[in-house]
Design a protein around this motif. Structure first.
Motif, PDB file in Angstrom:
ATOM      1  N   VAL A  88      10.878   2.327  -0.337  1.00  0.00           N
ATOM      2  CA  VAL A  88       9.699   1.538   0.027  1.00  0.00           C
ATOM      3  C   VAL A  88       9.231   0.722  -1.174  1.00  0.00           C
ATOM      4  O   VAL A  88       9.042   1.267  -2.273  1.00  0.00           O
ATOM      5  CB  VAL A  88       8.548   2.461   0.496  1.00  0.00           C
ATOM      6  CG1 VAL A  88       7.312   1.634   0.848  1.00  0.00           C
ATOM      7  CG2 VAL A  88       8.985   3.306   1.677  1.00  0.00           C
ATOM      8  N   GLU A  89       9.057  -0.583  -0.972  1.00  0.00           N
ATOM      9  CA  GLU A  89       8.443  -1.452  -1.983  1.00  0.00           C
ATOM     10  C   GLU A  89       6.939  -1.241  -1.903  1.00  0.00           C
ATOM     11  O   GLU A  89       6.326  -1.481  -0.867  1.00  0.00           O
ATOM     12  CB  GLU A  89       8.777  -2.919  -1.719  1.00  0.00           C
ATOM     13  CG  GLU A  89      10.263  -3.232  -1.688  1.00  0.00           C
ATOM     14  CD  GLU A  89      10.835  -3.450  -3.072  1.00  0.00           C
ATOM     15  OE1 GLU A  89      10.060  -3.341  -4.052  1.00  0.00           O
ATOM     16  OE2 GLU A  89      12.043  -3.723  -3.172  1.00  0.00           O
ATOM     17  N   VAL A  90       6.329  -0.782  -2.991  1.00  0.00           N
ATOM     18  CA  VAL A  90       4.923  -0.395  -2.987  1.00  0.00           C
ATOM     19  C   VAL A  90       4.018  -1.622  -3.107  1.00  0.00           C
ATOM     20  O   VAL A  90       4.223  -2.477  -3.972  1.00  0.00           O
ATOM     21  CB  VAL A  90       4.627   0.589  -4.133  1.00  0.00           C
ATOM     22  CG1 VAL A  90       3.133   0.930  -4.174  1.00  0.00           C
ATOM     23  CG2 VAL A  90       5.465   1.853  -3.972  1.00  0.00           C
ATOM     24  N   VAL A 147       0.192   5.817  -0.583  1.00  0.00           N
ATOM     25  CA  VAL A 147       0.897   4.549  -0.773  1.00  0.00           C
ATOM     26  C   VAL A 147       0.994   3.769   0.531  1.00  0.00           C
ATOM     27  O   VAL A 147       1.146   4.344   1.612  1.00  0.00           O
ATOM     28  CB  VAL A 147       2.328   4.816  -1.320  1.00  0.00           C
ATOM     29  CG1 VAL A 147       3.204   3.576  -1.238  1.00  0.00           C
ATOM     30  CG2 VAL A 147       2.271   5.334  -2.756  1.00  0.00           C
ATOM     31  N   VAL A 148       0.945   2.440   0.415  1.00  0.00           N
ATOM     32  CA  VAL A 148       1.342   1.566   1.509  1.00  0.00           C
ATOM     33  C   VAL A 148       2.358   0.584   0.948  1.00  0.00           C
ATOM     34  O   VAL A 148       2.240   0.123  -0.186  1.00  0.00           O
ATOM     35  CB  VAL A 148       0.138   0.821   2.123  1.00  0.00           C
ATOM     36  CG1 VAL A 148      -0.533  -0.117   1.135  1.00  0.00           C
ATOM     37  CG2 VAL A 148       0.564   0.046   3.370  1.00  0.00           C
ATOM     38  N   GLY A 149       3.387   0.320   1.744  1.00  0.00           N
ATOM     39  CA  GLY A 149       4.417  -0.609   1.283  1.00  0.00           C
ATOM     40  C   GLY A 149       5.337  -1.010   2.417  1.00  0.00           C
ATOM     41  O   GLY A 149       5.151  -0.625   3.578  1.00  0.00           O
ATOM     42  N   ARG A 150       6.375  -1.783   2.075  1.00  0.00           N
ATOM     43  CA  ARG A 150       7.366  -2.249   3.045  1.00  0.00           C
ATOM     44  C   ARG A 150       8.681  -1.509   2.843  1.00  0.00           C
ATOM     45  O   ARG A 150       9.119  -1.306   1.714  1.00  0.00           O
ATOM     46  CB  ARG A 150       7.630  -3.740   2.863  1.00  0.00           C
ATOM     47  CG  ARG A 150       6.484  -4.638   3.245  1.00  0.00           C
ATOM     48  CD  ARG A 150       6.504  -4.970   4.722  1.00  0.00           C
ATOM     49  NE  ARG A 150       5.340  -5.791   5.051  1.00  0.00           N
ATOM     50  CZ  ARG A 150       4.923  -6.000   6.296  1.00  0.00           C
ATOM     51  NH1 ARG A 150       5.577  -5.463   7.314  1.00  0.00           N
ATOM     52  NH2 ARG A 150       3.864  -6.747   6.523  1.00  0.00           N
ATOM     53  N   ALA A 160       4.311   3.289  -8.889  1.00  0.00           N
ATOM     54  CA  ALA A 160       5.564   2.646  -9.256  1.00  0.00           C
ATOM     55  C   ALA A 160       5.823   1.492  -8.289  1.00  0.00           C
ATOM     56  O   ALA A 160       5.255   1.437  -7.201  1.00  0.00           O
ATOM     57  CB  ALA A 160       6.718   3.649  -9.204  1.00  0.00           C
ATOM     58  N   GLU A 161       6.695   0.592  -8.707  1.00  0.00           N
ATOM     59  CA  GLU A 161       6.970  -0.576  -7.874  1.00  0.00           C
ATOM     60  C   GLU A 161       7.751  -0.230  -6.610  1.00  0.00           C
ATOM     61  O   GLU A 161       7.768  -1.012  -5.655  1.00  0.00           O
ATOM     62  CB  GLU A 161       7.733  -1.617  -8.689  1.00  0.00           C
ATOM     63  CG  GLU A 161       6.883  -2.239  -9.792  1.00  0.00           C
ATOM     64  CD  GLU A 161       7.662  -3.192 -10.666  1.00  0.00           C
ATOM     65  OE1 GLU A 161       7.047  -4.139 -11.208  1.00  0.00           O
ATOM     66  OE2 GLU A 161       8.893  -3.007 -10.823  1.00  0.00           O
ATOM     67  N   ILE A 183      -0.042  -2.883  -6.808  1.00  0.00           N
ATOM     68  CA  ILE A 183       1.206  -2.720  -7.554  1.00  0.00           C
ATOM     69  C   ILE A 183       2.216  -3.811  -7.266  1.00  0.00           C
ATOM     70  O   ILE A 183       2.908  -4.289  -8.152  1.00  0.00           O
ATOM     71  CB  ILE A 183       1.792  -1.323  -7.271  1.00  0.00           C
ATOM     72  CG1 ILE A 183       0.843  -0.256  -7.847  1.00  0.00           C
ATOM     73  CG2 ILE A 183       3.190  -1.178  -7.872  1.00  0.00           C
ATOM     74  CD1 ILE A 183       1.261   1.165  -7.611  1.00  0.00           C
ATOM     75  N   GLY A 184       2.315  -4.252  -6.032  1.00  0.00           N
ATOM     76  CA  GLY A 184       3.272  -5.299  -5.693  1.00  0.00           C
ATOM     77  C   GLY A 184       2.810  -6.101  -4.500  1.00  0.00           C
ATOM     78  O   GLY A 184       1.834  -5.778  -3.841  1.00  0.00           O
ATOM     79  N   ARG A 185       3.531  -7.176  -4.225  1.00  0.00           N
ATOM     80  CA  ARG A 185       3.230  -8.024  -3.073  1.00  0.00           C
ATOM     81  C   ARG A 185       4.114  -7.608  -1.913  1.00  0.00           C
ATOM     82  O   ARG A 185       5.321  -7.470  -2.050  1.00  0.00           O
ATOM     83  CB  ARG A 185       3.463  -9.493  -3.415  1.00  0.00           C
ATOM     84  CG  ARG A 185       2.613  -9.979  -4.583  1.00  0.00           C
ATOM     85  CD  ARG A 185       2.892 -11.433  -4.901  1.00  0.00           C
ATOM     86  NE  ARG A 185       2.459 -12.313  -3.830  1.00  0.00           N
ATOM     87  CZ  ARG A 185       2.592 -13.647  -3.868  1.00  0.00           C
ATOM     88  NH1 ARG A 185       3.134 -14.230  -4.931  1.00  0.00           N
ATOM     89  NH2 ARG A 185       2.179 -14.376  -2.860  1.00  0.00           N
ATOM     90  N   ILE A 186       3.477  -7.378  -0.757  1.00  0.00           N
ATOM     91  CA  ILE A 186       4.239  -6.943   0.410  1.00  0.00           C
ATOM     92  C   ILE A 186       3.901  -7.813   1.622  1.00  0.00           C
ATOM     93  O   ILE A 186       2.890  -8.481   1.627  1.00  0.00           O
ATOM     94  CB  ILE A 186       3.969  -5.453   0.732  1.00  0.00           C
ATOM     95  CG1 ILE A 186       2.473  -5.201   0.935  1.00  0.00           C
ATOM     96  CG2 ILE A 186       4.483  -4.562  -0.377  1.00  0.00           C
ATOM     97  CD1 ILE A 186       2.167  -3.796   1.421  1.00  0.00           C
TER      98      ILE A 186
END
Length: 368
Positions: free
Chosen positions: A34-36, A65-68, A140-141, A365-368
């Motif tokens: 998962v990308e965070v 966490v939420v991510g793709r 983490a990313e 942490i990152g763009r999703i």
């Protein structure tokens, strides 16, 4: 093929998180990469940083966490690449005694699903392993988790809001709706108005509680309590919280919820009960703390005290339901996030959390 990611690593206790470049492994058959996007800062993380709870170092903390979904293993059936997902640390096997009874948070194989794999999830560039808390390691990313530790959520929900569904909201809502089964007309007290406490307040409102008393020592939180559904507030720094709650509710509440993680506040929650009432402990209380319980209250008044790990959740069902409640205007989730930091400033986020003035802090942490 492993990939390089940036992560916040805890190397000493007490200490600060250090941003490092790590290597994350490929997904195993039942794992999801998962990308965070966002990760919530939880008090359990803070207590590992300050040494209140022991942990094995080095470790990447974070479990909310939420991510793709970027990649999936060959045996993954529960999510697809591109799904917006939320992680939850109460991963479950689905076949042990507790799982088949519907008590997923007590799964006896959780640790195996979280930690047992042929290679470390995370390593430093020199090959030395780095642990991932609860088999997640959310600061983490990218994270590598078992498919039973993630659930897809609708794309309409804001990512920063969705990030707190997997712990704070699930814990507070579940404690009220699952662990305690609050009924319409019951009276409720919630001790500790952070993310978990305010989730419990909202769940009590949804359950039809006739009186909801919010207890805290931070004036800003008490001023906001009515927005989430509290009918009354008590400042425990200014008055005796137990006596105040008993006076407001005509002798005590049907249900008291402890969201601080302290033996003293758990004792207060028990003392706030009316005969036949139940105190539910949601906070992580250190083993060194004791809880004062009156023997006569247990025997003569049938008062009870119980724990609720992660709100006794069924998160694969609960999390999408709570997201739908948010869309319908039944839950005020966005307002629970009162501060957003970046991965590089995550230590400042934990300082803010420790101050007691924030409801929930999340890290972008990152763009999703």
């Amino acid at each position: 093929m492993t990939r390089r990611i940036r992560a916040a690593v805890l190397d000493q206790v007490p200490g600060k998180l250090e941003i490092e470049e790590l290597l994350i492994d490929d997904p195993g058959p039942e794992e999801v990469l998962v990308e965070v996007g966002y990760a919530g800062l939880c008090h359990s993380d803070l207590h590992e940083i300050d040494g209140t709870f022991a942990t094995q170092l080095p470790i990447v903390l974070g479990h909310e966490v939420v991510g793709r979904v970027a990649r999936i293993g060959s045996a993954v059936t529960e999510v697809n690449v591109g799904d917006l997902v939320v992680t939850c640390l109460s991963v479950f096997c689905g076949s042990c005694e507790y799982c088949v009874q519907g008590r997923l948070t007590l799964c006896v194989r959780r640790a195996r699903l979280q930690q047992d794999r042929p290679r470390p999830r995370l390593t430093r560039t020199d090959g030395s392993p780095v642990r991932a808390t609860a088999g997640i390691g959310g600061f983490a990313e990218a994270v590598l988790v078992h498919q039973r530790g993630v659930v897809a959520v609708p794309d309409h929900i804001r990512p920063e809001t969705a990030s707190i569904l997997g712990c704070a909201v699930t814990t507070g809502m579940g404690a009220v709706l699952h662990s305690a089964s609050v009924r319409a007309g019951d009276t409720v007290a919630v001790v500790g108005l952070g993310g978990v406490g305010f989730a419990a307040v909202q769940a009590a409102r949804l359950a039809g509680a006739s009186r909801i008393v919010g207890v805290d020592v931070v004036p800003e939180k008490l001023r906001r309590a009515a927005d989430f559904g509290a009918t009354d507030v008590v400042n425990g720094r200014e008055v005796d919280a137990v006596e105040a709650v008993r006076a407001l509710t005509g002798g005590g509440v049907h249900h008291a919820f402890e969201a601080v993680g302290s033996g003293s506040t758990a004792s207060q929650a028990f003392a706030m009960l009316r005969p036949g009432g139940t105190a539910t402990v949601m906070g992580m209380i250190p083993d060194s703390h004791t809880i004062a319980v009156s023997g006569s209250a247990l025997f003569l008044e049938e008062k009870r005290i119980q724990g609720a790990f992660m709100g006794s959740n069924h998160f694969k069902v609960d999390v999408p339901l709570y997201a739908q409640f948010e869309r319908m205007g039944l839950l005020r989730l966005g307002e629970l996030v009162t501060s957003v930091v970046d991965l590089d400033t995550i230590n400042q986020g934990f300082d803010a959390l420790a101050s007691g003035h924030e409801i929930r802090v999340v890290a972008r942490i990152g763009r999703i």
